[in-house]
Each structure stands twice: as structure tokens, then as C-alpha cells.
Design a protein around this motif. Structure first.
Motif, PDB file in Angstrom:
ATOM      1  N   GLY A 113       0.809  -1.215   0.000  1.00 38.40           N
ATOM      2  CA  GLY A 113       0.000   0.000   0.000  1.00 38.40           C
ATOM      3  C   GLY A 113       0.842   1.264   0.000  1.00 38.40           C
ATOM      4  N   VAL A 114       1.889   1.280   0.834  1.00 39.95           N
ATOM      5  CA  VAL A 114       2.764   2.454   0.885  1.00 39.95           C
ATOM      6  C   VAL A 114       3.488   2.650  -0.441  1.00 39.95           C
ATOM      7  CG1 VAL A 114       4.795   3.425   2.008  1.00 39.95           C
ATOM      8  CG2 VAL A 114       3.028   2.333   3.385  1.00 39.95           C
ATOM      9  N   SER A 115       3.948   1.550  -1.041  1.00 40.66           N
ATOM     10  CA  SER A 115       4.636   1.648  -2.334  1.00 40.66           C
ATOM     11  C   SER A 115       3.713   2.189  -3.414  1.00 40.66           C
ATOM     12  CB  SER A 115       5.179   0.275  -2.739  1.00 40.66           C
ATOM     13  OG  SER A 115       6.078  -0.220  -1.771  1.00 40.66           O
ATOM     14  N   PHE A 116       2.475   1.705  -3.408  1.00 41.59           N
ATOM     15  CA  PHE A 116       1.514   2.181  -4.405  1.00 41.59           C
ATOM     16  C   PHE A 116       1.219   3.666  -4.218  1.00 41.59           C
ATOM     17  CE2 PHE A 116      -2.904   2.802  -5.840  1.00 41.59           C
ATOM     18  CZ  PHE A 116      -2.752   2.433  -7.177  1.00 41.59           C
ATOM     19  N   ALA A 117       1.077   4.075  -2.952  1.00 43.85           N
ATOM     20  CA  ALA A 117       0.826   5.497  -2.688  1.00 43.85           C
ATOM     21  C   ALA A 117       2.006   6.360  -3.120  1.00 43.85           C
ATOM     22  CB  ALA A 117       0.531   5.696  -1.204  1.00 43.85           C
ATOM     23  N   LEU A 120       2.016   6.799  -6.848  1.00 38.59           N
ATOM     24  CA  LEU A 120       1.034   7.779  -7.307  1.00 38.59           C
ATOM     25  C   LEU A 120       1.514   9.204  -7.080  1.00 38.59           C
ATOM     26  CD1 LEU A 120      -2.332   6.172  -6.124  1.00 38.59           C
ATOM     27  CD2 LEU A 120      -1.373   6.203  -8.428  1.00 38.59           C
ATOM     28  N   VAL A 121       2.221   9.396  -5.966  1.00 36.45           N
ATOM     29  CA  VAL A 121       2.678  10.753  -5.640  1.00 36.45           C
ATOM     30  C   VAL A 121       3.899  11.139  -6.455  1.00 36.45           C
ATOM     31  CG1 VAL A 121       3.589  12.210  -3.797  1.00 36.45           C
ATOM     32  CG2 VAL A 121       1.690  10.644  -3.340  1.00 36.45           C
TER      33      VAL A 121
END
Length: 269
Positions: A113-117, A120-121
Motif C-alpha cells: 500500500g505504501v509503495s503504491f501510494a 502515485l505521488v
């Protein structure tokens, strides 16, 4: 000859008394319930003749004899406690393993989840950032298509008639939605116009307008080429409502398109 005197033979008194005393003693023992003492083996044979002397447990001060081996109560209690403790340790070990497994799964999901966020950023798509004010160079296409479910009426020949305006508005909305939703052409799409209607069921003439930045020859060759704009239009016609009696149904084989854009010098070609 002298006469021999015979005398009767008498048993000794002591022998008779002893025999009589022994009989009386035996009777007294039987009468008073005094029986001969039994040994441990005799008692085992009398109480349970199926058990051998080695199988009879003997209680000797908190100890038991089983199969010829002495086992104390403390040893039995210690074995039971050790068995319970082993079961508890096994349960605790299983719980710890499940907790570790759940924690690892949660950690993996958290990392994903952190990697995906972060993606995106941090991800910066150059194609998504553009300045529309730089799109000043027009590129136009015109053509025609056939509405097979429309009946031609003379009022459609006049662009000022209500019938012509209504049909033109519906077709412009349809084509505008088509190119505005295209991932490749939406940013360049500018306008659509239905210019005329002709007889032949109803044949509609259209004009498409696009804007592109200066000094960008690749757009003319690829993205805004006639093949690209035409194929997007034609594919949408094949994907349209399968109901053939729809009033705005456009026959895919009737689509025609030419380039009428403007060069960098502003000369039409």
C-alpha cells in the motif's frame, strides 16, 4: 512249669490326653473364627485368582507395584504435570506462529500500500502535464456518413429549420462525446460541426477541429494523422448501440473522411 499271668495292656494316659487336647484346640479355633493367617500371595489367589502375585498392586507407604515395578504417587503426579505443561507449551508455540504469520501478511500488505501510494505521488507523467494555451495550430478533418434510420425531408436542406437544428445538435453531441472520451485525442479535440444534410436516407456532412502545438511534426504523422482520427471514429461506430433502428445509428461502411487542416504557414491543404 510255672504259670504265666497275663495282664491287660493299657495306653499311656499322657498320649490320650495330648490327642484330646489337640482336638479341643482345633475345635476352639474353628468355633471362635480364628483361621490360619494368609500370606500376600495366598490373599491374592483367594481374592482374585486371575491375577498373579506380580500384577497385584501393593501399597507400601505411597508406592504402587505394577508389573513388578514400584511407582510412587509423586512420580505419577510429576508425569501428569509434565504432560499438561507440554500441551500448554505446544499451544503457545502454535499461537506464536499464527501471530507471526498474520503480522507478516499485514506487513506485506502495508508495504504494498505504501509503495503504491508513493508511486502515485512521485510518478510524473509528462503526457498528463500540458499547457492547453500552447495548442494553437488547427488541424481539421471533414467527411460524411449516412443515417440509415432517418427519413429525408425537405426541411433538412435548410440549416435554419427546426428539424435541421435538432438533428445537427444531436449528432454534434454524439461526435463530441466520442472524441472527448478518447485517451489519445481528447486533449487535442476542439470542435465538431454538422454542416449539411443531403438526400440518400439522410447523408450528413461534418467537420472536426483539433488544435496542436507548434513545431510538432510527430502529431501530424501519428497522433493527429488521418488514419488515427478515422479509426477512432469507425471503431466507435462498431461499438455503438446494436439496435439498428436507433434514429442516430450511423452505418460504419458509410463513413468518409479527408484532411482539411492548416499548415504552419496558415495555408489550407
Amino acid at each position: 512249669m510255672d504259670s504265666i499271668e497275663l495282664q491287660p495292656v493299657r495306653c499311656p494316659v499322657s498320649l490320650d490326653n495330648n490327642n484330646h487336647h489337640a482336638e479341643n484346640t482345633s475345635k476352639q479355633q474353628m468355633t471362635s473364627g480364628n483361621r490360619p493367617r494368609l500370606t500376600t500371595n495366598d490373599a491374592a489367589e483367594e481374592g482374585n485368582p486371575l491375577l498373579s502375585p506380580e500384577q497385584v498392586p501393593v501399597n507400601n507407604g505411597g508406592q504402587h507395584r505394577v508389573d513388578g515395578e514400584e511407582v510412587s504417587q509423586e512420580s505419577i503426579s510429576l508425569n501428569v504435570q509434565n504432560s499438561i505443561a507440554n500441551k500448554e507449551m505446544t499451544c503457545i508455540t502454535h499461537r506464536r506462529r499464527w501471530m507471526i504469520l498474520i503480522f507478516l501478511i499485514f506487513l506485506i500488505l502495508l508495504v504494498i500500500g505504501v509503495s503504491f501510494a508513493l508511486c502515485l505521488v512521485i510518478h510524473d507523467d509528462a503526457d498528463e502535464k500540458y499547457n492547453p494555451t500552447l495548442f494553437v495550430l488547427p488541424r481539421c478533418f471533414n467527411g460524411s456518413f449516412k443515417l440509415t434510420n432517418q427519413i429525408f425531408i425537405p426541411e433538412l436542406l435548410s440549416p435554419a429549420s427546426n428539424q435541421s437544428k435538432a438533428l445537427s445538435s444531436q449528432l454534434q453531441e454524439k461526435l463530441s462525446e466520442l472524441y472527448s472520451s478518447s485517451p489519445a485525442l481528447s486533449r487535442y479535440f476542439s470542435s465538431v460541426e454538422i454542416s449539411d444534410f443531403r438526400n440518400g436516407s439522410v447523408v450528413a456532412d461534418y467537420r472536426l477541429g483539433f488544435l496542436m502545438p507548434l513545431n510538432n511534426a510527430e502529431l501530424e504523422q501519428f497522433t493527429l494523422s488521418r488514419e488515427m482520427v478515422y479509426n477512432v471514429f469507425r471503431q466507435s461506430l462498431y461499438d455503438q448501440d446494436p439496435e439498428l433502428n436507433h434514429p442516430l445509428y450511423i452505418h460504419p461502411a458509410s463513413l468518409d473522411m479527408q484532411v482539411t487542416g492548416e499548415s504552419r504557414s496558415g495555408v489550407l491543404y
